[in-house]
Write a protein that holds these residues in place. Structure first.
Motif, PDB file in Angstrom:
ATOM      1  N   ASP A  59       0.851  -1.194   0.000  1.00 29.49           N
ATOM      2  CA  ASP A  59       0.000   0.000   0.000  1.00 29.49           C
ATOM      3  C   ASP A  59       0.885   1.241   0.000  1.00 29.49           C
ATOM      4  OD1 ASP A  59      -1.695   2.224   1.024  1.00 29.49           O
ATOM      5  OD2 ASP A  59      -3.183   0.633   1.264  1.00 29.49           O
ATOM      6  N   ALA A  60       0.548   2.215  -0.799  1.00 27.02           N
ATOM      7  CA  ALA A  60       1.345   3.441  -0.869  1.00 27.02           C
ATOM      8  C   ALA A  60       1.467   4.124   0.486  1.00 27.02           C
ATOM      9  CB  ALA A  60       0.735   4.406  -1.889  1.00 27.02           C
ATOM     10  N   ALA A  61       0.491   3.877   1.373  1.00 27.30           N
ATOM     11  CA  ALA A  61       0.539   4.484   2.698  1.00 27.30           C
ATOM     12  C   ALA A  61       1.689   3.963   3.546  1.00 27.30           C
ATOM     13  CB  ALA A  61      -0.787   4.252   3.432  1.00 27.30           C
ATOM     14  N   GLU A  62       2.324   2.868   3.124  1.00 33.59           N
ATOM     15  CA  GLU A  62       3.408   2.278   3.908  1.00 33.59           C
ATOM     16  C   GLU A  62       4.708   3.066   3.835  1.00 33.59           C
ATOM     17  OE1 GLU A  62       3.960  -1.933   3.077  1.00 33.59           O
ATOM     18  OE2 GLU A  62       1.831  -2.102   2.589  1.00 33.59           O
ATOM     19  N   HIS A  63       4.873   3.936   2.854  1.00 36.78           N
ATOM     20  CA  HIS A  63       6.121   4.691   2.733  1.00 36.78           C
ATOM     21  C   HIS A  63       6.413   5.468   4.013  1.00 36.78           C
ATOM     22  CE1 HIS A  63       6.936   3.939  -1.508  1.00 36.78           C
ATOM     23  NE2 HIS A  63       5.684   4.230  -1.809  1.00 36.78           N
ATOM     24  N   PRO A  64       7.710   5.555   4.413  1.00 34.62           N
ATOM     25  CA  PRO A  64       8.886   4.968   3.781  1.00 34.62           C
ATOM     26  C   PRO A  64       9.008   3.461   4.082  1.00 34.62           C
ATOM     27  CG  PRO A  64       9.529   6.169   5.750  1.00 34.62           C
ATOM     28  CD  PRO A  64       8.066   6.425   5.561  1.00 34.62           C
ATOM     29  N   VAL A  65       9.230   2.679   3.022  1.00 33.68           N
ATOM     30  CA  VAL A  65       9.282   1.225   3.158  1.00 33.68           C
ATOM     31  C   VAL A  65      10.429   0.683   2.307  1.00 33.68           C
ATOM     32  CG1 VAL A  65       7.545   0.896   1.332  1.00 33.68           C
ATOM     33  CG2 VAL A  65       7.943  -0.915   3.018  1.00 33.68           C
ATOM     34  N   ALA A  66      11.142  -0.281   2.876  1.00 35.02           N
ATOM     35  CA  ALA A  66      12.303  -0.874   2.210  1.00 35.02           C
ATOM     36  C   ALA A  66      12.038  -2.346   1.914  1.00 35.02           C
ATOM     37  CB  ALA A  66      13.546  -0.743   3.092  1.00 35.02           C
ATOM     38  N   LEU A  67      12.553  -2.799   0.794  1.00 33.31           N
ATOM     39  CA  LEU A  67      12.472  -4.203   0.409  1.00 33.31           C
ATOM     40  C   LEU A  67      13.762  -4.895   0.806  1.00 33.31           C
ATOM     41  CD1 LEU A  67      11.255  -6.639  -1.239  1.00 33.31           C
ATOM     42  CD2 LEU A  67      12.427  -5.661  -3.233  1.00 33.31           C
ATOM     43  N   GLN A  68      13.648  -6.004   1.542  1.00 28.68           N
ATOM     44  CA  GLN A  68      14.843  -6.793   1.842  1.00 28.68           C
ATOM     45  C   GLN A  68      14.921  -8.004   0.924  1.00 28.68           C
ATOM     46  OE1 GLN A  68      15.702  -9.468   5.328  1.00 28.68           O
ATOM     47  NE2 GLN A  68      17.260  -7.926   5.778  1.00 28.68           N
ATOM     48  N   LEU A  69      16.065  -8.159   0.266  1.00 27.80           N
ATOM     49  CA  LEU A  69      16.310  -9.280  -0.627  1.00 27.80           C
ATOM     50  C   LEU A  69      17.257 -10.281   0.011  1.00 27.80           C
ATOM     51  CD1 LEU A  69      16.828  -7.553  -4.106  1.00 27.80           C
ATOM     52  CD2 LEU A  69      14.753  -8.659  -3.219  1.00 27.80           C
ATOM     53  N   ASP A  86      10.422  -1.375 -10.261  1.00 30.64           N
ATOM     54  CA  ASP A  86       9.134  -0.907 -10.786  1.00 30.64           C
ATOM     55  C   ASP A  86       8.103  -0.702  -9.679  1.00 30.64           C
ATOM     56  OD1 ASP A  86      10.118  -0.982 -13.370  1.00 30.64           O
ATOM     57  OD2 ASP A  86       9.302  -2.970 -13.819  1.00 30.64           O
ATOM     58  N   TRP A  87       8.349  -1.265  -8.503  1.00 27.63           N
ATOM     59  CA  TRP A  87       7.388  -1.154  -7.399  1.00 27.63           C
ATOM     60  C   TRP A  87       7.605   0.102  -6.551  1.00 27.63           C
ATOM     61  CZ3 TRP A  87       7.294  -5.531 -10.007  1.00 27.63           C
ATOM     62  CH2 TRP A  87       6.147  -6.311  -9.985  1.00 27.63           C
ATOM     63  N   GLY A  88       8.710   0.783  -6.731  1.00 30.49           N
ATOM     64  CA  GLY A  88       8.888   2.064  -6.059  1.00 30.49           C
ATOM     65  C   GLY A  88       9.218   1.997  -4.585  1.00 30.49           C
ATOM     66  N   TYR A  89       9.937   0.961  -4.163  1.00 25.31           N
ATOM     67  CA  TYR A  89      10.403   0.930  -2.774  1.00 25.31           C
ATOM     68  C   TYR A  89      11.407   2.059  -2.540  1.00 25.31           C
ATOM     69  CZ  TYR A  89       8.195  -3.576  -1.820  1.00 25.31           C
ATOM     70  OH  TYR A  89       7.278  -4.581  -1.630  1.00 25.31           O
ATOM     71  N   ASP A  90      11.552   2.450  -1.276  1.00 24.15           N
ATOM     72  CA  ASP A  90      12.433   3.559  -0.940  1.00 24.15           C
ATOM     73  C   ASP A  90      13.879   3.128  -0.711  1.00 24.15           C
ATOM     74  OD1 ASP A  90      10.405   5.743  -0.719  1.00 24.15           O
ATOM     75  OD2 ASP A  90       9.588   4.400   0.807  1.00 24.15           O
ATOM     76  N   GLU A  91      14.105   1.830  -0.592  1.00 25.50           N
ATOM     77  CA  GLU A  91      15.429   1.295  -0.322  1.00 25.50           C
ATOM     78  C   GLU A  91      15.407  -0.183  -0.681  1.00 25.50           C
ATOM     79  OE1 GLU A  91      16.555   1.572   3.846  1.00 25.50           O
ATOM     80  OE2 GLU A  91      17.637  -0.286   3.719  1.00 25.50           O
ATOM     81  N   ILE A  92      16.548  -0.718  -1.118  1.00 25.08           N
ATOM     82  CA  ILE A  92      16.710  -2.153  -1.323  1.00 25.08           C
ATOM     83  C   ILE A  92      17.809  -2.616  -0.376  1.00 25.08           C
ATOM     84  CG2 ILE A  92      17.162  -4.024  -2.940  1.00 25.08           C
ATOM     85  CD1 ILE A  92      14.728  -2.477  -3.729  1.00 25.08           C
ATOM     86  N   ASN A  93      17.504  -3.623   0.443  1.00 25.77           N
ATOM     87  CA  ASN A  93      18.433  -4.082   1.475  1.00 25.77           C
ATOM     88  C   ASN A  93      18.829  -5.527   1.208  1.00 25.77           C
ATOM     89  OD1 ASN A  93      18.568  -5.622   4.384  1.00 25.77           O
ATOM     90  ND2 ASN A  93      19.476  -3.591   4.503  1.00 25.77           N
ATOM     91  N   LEU A  94      20.098  -5.841   1.391  1.00 25.74           N
ATOM     92  CA  LEU A  94      20.583  -7.214   1.230  1.00 25.74           C
ATOM     93  C   LEU A  94      20.739  -7.870   2.585  1.00 25.74           C
ATOM     94  CD1 LEU A  94      21.636  -9.502  -0.610  1.00 25.74           C
ATOM     95  CD2 LEU A  94      23.932  -8.523  -0.316  1.00 25.74           C
TER      96      LEU A  94
END
Length: 326
Positions: A59-69, A86-94
């Motif tokens: 949900d767009a309301a979740e920002h700021p939100v990061a995806l962990q891979l 393409d999903w517009g996460y604010d950060e990508i985390n490893l």
């Protein structure tokens, strides 16, 4: 001045498998405008080959939100990062910290602490296609490694690869002989070592994770560190952690009580039910909302017993157990 996501990383809720799904994050966001939220870990192969919408939608309301891979193959992580962009996460985390057998069998997670150059190759591949910052979450070491030697060398390798933000779980991971659950308790926490990393790498944004059980403890760490990441305490006692969290940024908290939070959740839950969702998909994350308050047991019991089959009437019955006195 730091960018908005770096500022949000002053306090974050840790990625937790089976817990920090989109419904949990929506609930947590309701209490705090500011706190950085993380997804559950999603493996790179799952994104490449799996049902991407189910794995990545939010949900767009979740920002700021990061995806962990999760992953250890630079090419797979590059592909997954490109797809996820393409999903517009604010950060990508490893993820370089999970000790579970399932993760080890895929040769990623905490076992990557033994392969710093591979981690550098992974983040370099991710950065090449990511429109947002790539970050790392790691341990202080694994097994018999000397953490005071391994950790600074590991962070320096990340720094040379262009990483500027790292979250450090302040205990070792034991990859053999301990379960993932035991890995959260048995190896001793070493906060002084993590604090020393901030002194050694003053130009990096470093957060501490592991064993932080209250907002006051987070504040104590923030006297030294750039950020504090809270895990289980934020999940089991969400009001106690997130209810006043925005004060860390000088903002007035959104609600005065957990009862107000529960009332504010009600229309979100009604909408979720109207779209075919089930009550327990939200309420399983809300059982600890009234932790330590009168009626908490009745709230938890009513939801635990009725939410899998019932609707908003079950939620209202649970809420009646904790209604604020007039």
């Amino acid at each position: 001045m730091p960018d908005p996501i770096t500022r949000a990383a002053r306090l974050s809720v840790a990625p937790m498998m089976d817990w920090t799904d989109r419904n949990c994050r929506r609930f947590h966001r309701l209490m705090s405008r500011r706190t950085l939220l993380y997804t559950e870990m999603v493996t790179a192969p799952a994104i490449i080959h799996g049902e991407r919408g189910r794995l990545l939608d939010y949900d767009a309301a979740e920002h700021p939100v990061a995806l962990q891979l999760g992953g250890s193959d630079p090419d797979e992580l590059r592909q997954a990062t490109r797809i996820a962009s393409d999903w517009g996460y604010d950060e990508i985390n490893l993820n370089v910290g999970c000790p579970s057998d399932r993760v080890q069998s895929g040769a990623f997670g905490a076992i990557l602490m033994k392969s710093p150059q591979l981690v550098a190759d992974c983040v370099t591949a991710m950065q090449a296609v990511s429109p947002v910052e790539v970050t790392v979450k790691c341990r202080i070491g694994v097994d018999d490694q000397q953490a005071e030697e391994v950790l600074p060398a590991f962070i320096d390798t990340l720094r040379q690869a262009g990483i500027r933000r790292v979250t450090i779980h302040a205990r070792k991971a034991w990859l053999k002989g301990l379960s993932a659950r035991e890995n959260r308790e048995i190896p001793p926490l070493d906060y002084p070592l993590v604090h020393a990393m901030k002194v050694q790498f003053p130009d990096m944004h470093l957060s501490v994770n592991g064993g932080i059980a209250s907002l006051d403890q987070a504040r104590e760490h923030l006297a030294v560190m750039d950020g504090a990441m809270v895990g289980r305490a934020a999940y089991h006692e969400p009001w106690n952690i997130l209810g006043a969290a925005d004060a860390l940024w000088g903002d007035t908290p959104l609600f005065d009580s957990p009862q107000q939070v529960a009332q504010a959740m009600r229309p979100l839950i009604i909408d979720h039910l109207a779209q075919g969702g089930r009550l327990h998909q939200f309420t399983r994350h809300m059982l600890g909302l009234f932790h330590g308050q009168p009626g908490a047991r009745s709230w938890k019991r009513t939801l635990s017993e009725g939410a899998s089959k019932g609707g908003i009437e079950v939620y209202d019955a649970a809420l009646a157990q904790v209604t604020e006195p007039a």
